[in-house]
Design a protein around this motif. Structure first.
Motif, PDB file in Angstrom:
ATOM      1  N   GLY A   1       0.893  -1.262   0.071  1.00 54.91           N
ATOM      2  CA  GLY A   1      -0.040   0.098   0.041  1.00 54.91           C
ATOM      3  C   GLY A   1       0.914   1.341  -0.071  1.00 54.91           C
ATOM      4  N   GLU A   2       1.829   1.201   0.687  1.00 53.48           N
ATOM      5  CA  GLU A   2       2.893   2.438   0.759  1.00 53.48           C
ATOM      6  C   GLU A   2       3.651   2.506  -0.391  1.00 53.48           C
ATOM      7  OE1 GLU A   2       1.993   4.724   2.654  1.00 53.48           O
ATOM      8  OE2 GLU A   2       0.855   3.602   4.215  1.00 53.48           O
ATOM      9  N   PHE A   3       3.864   1.701  -1.430  1.00 58.14           N
ATOM     10  CA  PHE A   3       4.804   1.463  -2.322  1.00 58.14           C
ATOM     11  C   PHE A   3       4.233   1.806  -3.723  1.00 58.14           C
ATOM     12  CE2 PHE A   3       6.315  -0.883   1.078  1.00 58.14           C
ATOM     13  CZ  PHE A   3       7.655  -0.587   1.411  1.00 58.14           C
ATOM     14  N   THR A   4       5.310   2.339  -4.532  1.00 59.79           N
ATOM     15  CA  THR A   4       4.829   2.374  -5.902  1.00 59.79           C
ATOM     16  C   THR A   4       5.119   1.138  -6.642  1.00 59.79           C
ATOM     17  OG1 THR A   4       7.134   3.025  -6.886  1.00 59.79           O
ATOM     18  CG2 THR A   4       5.336   4.748  -5.971  1.00 59.79           C
ATOM     19  N   LYS A   5       4.715   0.905  -7.888  1.00 64.77           N
ATOM     20  CA  LYS A   5       4.974  -0.280  -8.596  1.00 64.77           C
ATOM     21  C   LYS A   5       6.403  -0.409  -9.012  1.00 64.77           C
ATOM     22  CE  LYS A   5       3.909  -4.106 -10.937  1.00 64.77           C
ATOM     23  NZ  LYS A   5       3.268  -5.255 -10.530  1.00 64.77           N
ATOM     24  N   GLU A   6       7.040   0.817  -9.351  1.00 64.27           N
ATOM     25  CA  GLU A   6       8.644   1.007  -9.760  1.00 64.27           C
ATOM     26  C   GLU A   6       9.244   0.372  -8.705  1.00 64.27           C
ATOM     27  OE1 GLU A   6      11.690   3.703 -11.596  1.00 64.27           O
ATOM     28  OE2 GLU A   6       9.692   4.416 -11.313  1.00 64.27           O
ATOM     29  N   GLN A   7       9.198   0.627  -7.211  1.00 70.19           N
ATOM     30  CA  GLN A   7       9.691   0.404  -6.178  1.00 70.19           C
ATOM     31  C   GLN A   7       9.826  -1.251  -6.061  1.00 70.19           C
ATOM     32  OE1 GLN A   7       7.818   2.755  -3.470  1.00 70.19           O
ATOM     33  NE2 GLN A   7       9.626   4.145  -2.787  1.00 70.19           N
ATOM     34  N   ILE A   8       8.571  -1.747  -6.218  1.00 71.00           N
ATOM     35  CA  ILE A   8       8.215  -3.028  -6.183  1.00 71.00           C
ATOM     36  C   ILE A   8       9.417  -3.955  -7.279  1.00 71.00           C
ATOM     37  CG2 ILE A   8       6.554  -4.961  -6.034  1.00 71.00           C
ATOM     38  CD1 ILE A   8       6.926  -3.256  -3.510  1.00 71.00           C
ATOM     39  N   ARG A   9       9.076  -3.424  -8.404  1.00 67.69           N
ATOM     40  CA  ARG A   9       9.900  -4.236  -9.412  1.00 67.69           C
ATOM     41  C   ARG A   9      11.289  -4.116  -9.107  1.00 67.69           C
ATOM     42  NH1 ARG A   9       6.506  -1.381 -13.588  1.00 67.69           N
ATOM     43  NH2 ARG A   9       4.822  -2.898 -14.508  1.00 67.69           N
ATOM     44  N   ASP A  10      11.831  -3.069  -8.498  1.00 71.55           N
ATOM     45  CA  ASP A  10      13.478  -2.788  -8.520  1.00 71.55           C
ATOM     46  C   ASP A  10      13.608  -3.980  -7.146  1.00 71.55           C
ATOM     47  OD1 ASP A  10      13.487  -0.898 -10.269  1.00 71.55           O
ATOM     48  OD2 ASP A  10      13.333   0.950  -9.060  1.00 71.55           O
ATOM     49  N   LYS A  11      12.677  -3.877  -6.114  1.00 72.71           N
ATOM     50  CA  LYS A  11      13.172  -4.618  -4.962  1.00 72.71           C
ATOM     51  C   LYS A  11      12.996  -6.161  -5.355  1.00 72.71           C
ATOM     52  CE  LYS A  11      13.295  -3.934  -1.158  1.00 72.71           C
ATOM     53  NZ  LYS A  11      14.759  -3.874  -0.418  1.00 72.71           N
ATOM     54  N   ALA A  12      12.128  -6.634  -6.374  1.00 72.98           N
ATOM     55  CA  ALA A  12      12.414  -8.233  -6.897  1.00 72.98           C
ATOM     56  C   ALA A  12      13.755  -8.200  -7.814  1.00 72.98           C
ATOM     57  CB  ALA A  12      11.225  -8.078  -7.993  1.00 72.98           C
ATOM     58  N   ILE A  13      14.048  -7.251  -8.381  1.00 75.09           N
ATOM     59  CA  ILE A  13      15.369  -7.601  -8.799  1.00 75.09           C
ATOM     60  C   ILE A  13      16.635  -7.380  -8.050  1.00 75.09           C
ATOM     61  CG2 ILE A  13      17.043  -6.366 -10.625  1.00 75.09           C
ATOM     62  CD1 ILE A  13      14.604  -5.265 -11.942  1.00 75.09           C
ATOM     63  N   GLU A  14      16.669  -6.617  -7.022  1.00 78.70           N
ATOM     64  CA  GLU A  14      17.451  -6.676  -5.903  1.00 78.70           C
ATOM     65  C   GLU A  14      17.633  -7.956  -5.221  1.00 78.70           C
ATOM     66  OE1 GLU A  14      17.820  -4.665  -1.407  1.00 78.70           O
ATOM     67  OE2 GLU A  14      16.786  -3.635  -3.010  1.00 78.70           O
ATOM     68  N   LEU A  15      16.457  -8.599  -5.047  1.00 83.33           N
ATOM     69  CA  LEU A  15      16.381  -9.759  -4.234  1.00 83.33           C
ATOM     70  C   LEU A  15      16.670 -10.838  -5.154  1.00 83.33           C
ATOM     71  CD1 LEU A  15      13.342  -9.090  -1.763  1.00 83.33           C
ATOM     72  CD2 LEU A  15      15.824  -8.996  -1.228  1.00 83.33           C
ATOM     73  N   GLY A  16      16.661 -10.917  -6.364  1.00 83.26           N
ATOM     74  CA  GLY A  16      16.893 -12.029  -7.332  1.00 83.26           C
ATOM     75  C   GLY A  16      15.737 -12.827  -7.464  1.00 83.26           C
ATOM     76  N   LEU A  17      14.310 -12.213  -7.208  1.00 83.11           N
ATOM     77  CA  LEU A  17      13.133 -12.836  -7.319  1.00 83.11           C
ATOM     78  C   LEU A  17      12.384 -12.663  -8.454  1.00 83.11           C
ATOM     79  CD1 LEU A  17      11.523 -12.283  -3.832  1.00 83.11           C
ATOM     80  CD2 LEU A  17      12.719 -14.274  -4.623  1.00 83.11           C
ATOM     81  N   ASP A  18      12.719 -11.885  -9.444  1.00 86.42           N
ATOM     82  CA  ASP A  18      12.395 -11.511 -10.780  1.00 86.42           C
ATOM     83  C   ASP A  18      12.272 -12.400 -11.578  1.00 86.42           C
ATOM     84  OD1 ASP A  18      15.169 -10.775 -10.473  1.00 86.42           O
ATOM     85  OD2 ASP A  18      15.017 -10.153 -12.816  1.00 86.42           O
ATOM     86  N   GLN A  19      13.405 -13.518 -11.464  1.00 88.12           N
ATOM     87  CA  GLN A  19      13.556 -14.589 -12.243  1.00 88.12           C
ATOM     88  C   GLN A  19      12.482 -15.788 -12.092  1.00 88.12           C
ATOM     89  OE1 GLN A  19      17.026 -17.440 -11.116  1.00 88.12           O
ATOM     90  NE2 GLN A  19      17.202 -16.011  -9.319  1.00 88.12           N
ATOM     91  N   TYR A  20      11.705 -15.572 -10.946  1.00 92.08           N
ATOM     92  CA  TYR A  20      10.739 -16.595 -10.724  1.00 92.08           C
ATOM     93  C   TYR A  20       9.186 -16.211 -11.023  1.00 92.08           C
ATOM     94  CZ  TYR A  20      14.674 -18.250  -7.882  1.00 92.08           C
ATOM     95  OH  TYR A  20      15.713 -18.881  -7.334  1.00 92.08           O
ATOM     96  N   THR A  21       9.234 -14.664 -11.401  1.00 89.44           N
ATOM     97  CA  THR A  21       7.720 -14.256 -11.488  1.00 89.44           C
ATOM     98  C   THR A  21       7.090 -14.563 -12.602  1.00 89.44           C
ATOM     99  OG1 THR A  21       8.545 -12.228 -12.349  1.00 89.44           O
ATOM    100  CG2 THR A  21       8.510 -12.470  -9.819  1.00 89.44           C
ATOM    101  N   LYS A  22       5.886 -14.920 -12.576  1.00 96.13           N
ATOM    102  CA  LYS A  22       5.202 -14.925 -14.013  1.00 96.13           C
ATOM    103  C   LYS A  22       4.748 -13.511 -14.598  1.00 96.13           C
ATOM    104  CE  LYS A  22       0.742 -15.726 -12.348  1.00 96.13           C
ATOM    105  NZ  LYS A  22      -0.634 -16.721 -11.886  1.00 96.13           N
ATOM    106  N   PRO A  23       4.413 -13.390 -15.878  1.00 94.03           N
ATOM    107  CA  PRO A  23       4.019 -12.364 -16.208  1.00 94.03           C
ATOM    108  C   PRO A  23       2.546 -11.748 -15.615  1.00 94.03           C
ATOM    109  CG  PRO A  23       4.695 -13.569 -18.291  1.00 94.03           C
ATOM    110  CD  PRO A  23       4.529 -14.467 -16.808  1.00 94.03           C
ATOM    111  N   GLU A  24       2.398 -10.553 -15.676  1.00 99.19           N
ATOM    112  CA  GLU A  24       0.926 -10.049 -14.906  1.00 99.19           C
ATOM    113  C   GLU A  24      -0.188 -10.136 -15.896  1.00 99.19           C
ATOM    114  OE1 GLU A  24       0.900  -6.253 -12.612  1.00 99.19           O
ATOM    115  OE2 GLU A  24       3.241  -6.008 -13.214  1.00 99.19           O
ATOM    116  N   SER A  25      -1.151 -10.495 -15.565  1.00 94.71           N
ATOM    117  CA  SER A  25      -2.483 -10.610 -16.368  1.00 94.71           C
ATOM    118  C   SER A  25      -3.247  -9.353 -16.230  1.00 94.71           C
ATOM    119  CB  SER A  25      -3.539 -11.367 -15.713  1.00 94.71           C
ATOM    120  OG  SER A  25      -3.679 -11.196 -14.486  1.00 94.71           O
ATOM    121  N   GLN A  26      -3.339  -8.772 -17.544  1.00 93.91           N
ATOM    122  CA  GLN A  26      -3.847  -7.609 -17.757  1.00 93.91           C
ATOM    123  C   GLN A  26      -5.144  -7.367 -17.856  1.00 93.91           C
ATOM    124  OE1 GLN A  26      -1.691  -4.756 -17.826  1.00 93.91           O
ATOM    125  NE2 GLN A  26      -0.038  -6.247 -17.447  1.00 93.91           N
ATOM    126  N   GLU A  27      -5.837  -8.419 -18.182  1.00 96.75           N
ATOM    127  CA  GLU A  27      -7.298  -8.418 -18.291  1.00 96.75           C
ATOM    128  C   GLU A  27      -8.033  -9.527 -17.288  1.00 96.75           C
ATOM    129  OE1 GLU A  27      -9.216  -6.086 -19.603  1.00 96.75           O
ATOM    130  OE2 GLU A  27      -7.653  -4.942 -20.711  1.00 96.75           O
TER     131      GLU A  27
END
Length: 356
Positions: free
Chosen positions: A168-194
């Motif tokens: 709630g207190e974060f921006t989407k960009e901050q969350i993406r950056d945190k995932a990259i920092e933690l190395g978790l981005d490699q495990y994430t699936k694409p976001e559903s847009q609809e």
């Protein structure tokens, strides 16, 4: 003693970082991956039912993951109403329904009954606060581009009291950056847009496979009721739609009304989409109004800029909304959410536009 928190884990970046953030302050957590029956077949589950990328991320987070099968609940509470709404010539909002009946309904029940959790966390960009009177209040997320409070406006006090929104207190960009920092981005699936249960956003194909649907050619009429063309099925259209009409005129036509009984759509020029107000039913008040008439800002779809409005509560507890300035493409079946600044007052379902 701190209460146990369950966190809904879809495999997306938002739920993963929500789990990471929550673990900084909560020592007793369990991840829940719930199955709807509409999962992507490109990411098959492992032997324990957890998709392999999510299982690896959970291991990195030192978070136990449990699987909950909610196929029946999802079909009856989300998919069936979705189909029924289209059959009535309206445009549904399944995310609002899912949040109320599945994520903070059936899934919360499972978290409590099976895993002894008191609350459930999700990756929504929204905030919940408790006032001095003990009432829970729903507030927009800090990121104005990603705020998802609109989809949560139908939650009850009990549901809001059980909800935890770590993002709630974060921006989407901050969350993406945190995932990259933690190395978790490699495990994430694409976001559903609809809509998550419709593959490749093929709404027409999905609907044609549902019981009761029969796509038949029919008339396209103008605002005077004159037949000016043909369509290939009313269920391929929604209010305000321009694409697919394919009727030449001095300016573009837009869908103004849908009549599934007569198998007919009415089209108009863009100015004909404007409405002075909207009638809203099934209203859930998070903050009960003190008066039957008051001012508020109203959002009539997710990406709609809130419109300053006069709110009139009727005897049957439905609401007439009168916009300060006419709004375009009021769409029956969509959600109408009432705001005072950043706070959600309540929400309901759009019944019809008002043009006195």
């Amino acid at each position: 003693m701190a209460s146990r928190i369950a966190i809904a884990m879809s495999g997306g970046v938002d739920s993963m970082i929500s789990a990471y953030l929550l673990k900084q302050t909560c020592r007793d957590m369990v991840g829940i991956h719930f199955v709807t029956g509409f999962e992507n077949e490109d990411a098959p589950p492992g032997l324990d039912g957890v998709p392999e990328p999510l299982a690896r991320a959970a291991k990195e987070l030192d978070l136990p993951i449990e699987v909950v099968n909610l196929q029946e609940e999802f079909q009856t509470r989300v998919v069936a109403p979705f189909v029924d709404t289209y059959l009535k010539g309206r445009t549904p909002n399944p995310c609002m329904v899912c949040n109320r009946t599945v994520k903070f309904g059936a899934l919360l029940d499972a978290a409590r009954n099976r895993f002894n959790a008191e609350k459930i966390a999700t990756g929504h960009y929204a905030r919940v606060r408790r006032d001095s009177a003990g009432r829970f209040r729903l507030v927009k997320g800090a990121d104005p581009k990603k705020d998802q409070s609109y989809f949560l406006g139908l939650l009850s006090q009990a549901q809001l009291g059980a909800a935890v929104f770590p993002l709630g207190e974060f921006t989407k960009e901050q969350i993406r950056d945190k995932a990259i920092e933690l190395g978790l981005d490699q495990y994430t699936k694409p976001e559903s847009q609809e809509t998550c249960f419709i593959a490749d956003d093929r709404y027409r194909k999905f609907l044609q496979n549902q019981p009761g649907f029969q796509s038949r050619p029919g008339d396209v009429v103008n605002v005077r009721g004159e037949v000016i063309g043909r369509h290939q099925g009313v269920f391929a259209f929604t209010i305000g739609q321009r694409r697919g009409i394919n009727i030449p005129a001095s300016e573009a036509y837009y869908v103004q009304a849908i009549d599934p009984g007569a198998n007919r759509i009415t089209v108009c020029f863009k100015s004909g989409l404007l409405s002075r107000g909207v009638h809203v039913t099934g209203v859930n008040w998070i903050i009960p109004p003190r008066e039957n008439a008051f001012k508020a800002a109203v959002r009539i779809r997710y990406r709609h800029k809130e419109a300053a409005s006069a709110i009139e509560i009727l005897e049957d507890e439905s609401v007439n909304v009168w916009f300060d300035q006419p709004q375009s493409a009021v769409t029956p079946g969509q959600g109408a959410v009432f705001y005072q600044e950043d706070e959600v007052l309540g929400a309901g379902w759009i019944d019809k536009p008002l043009n006195p």
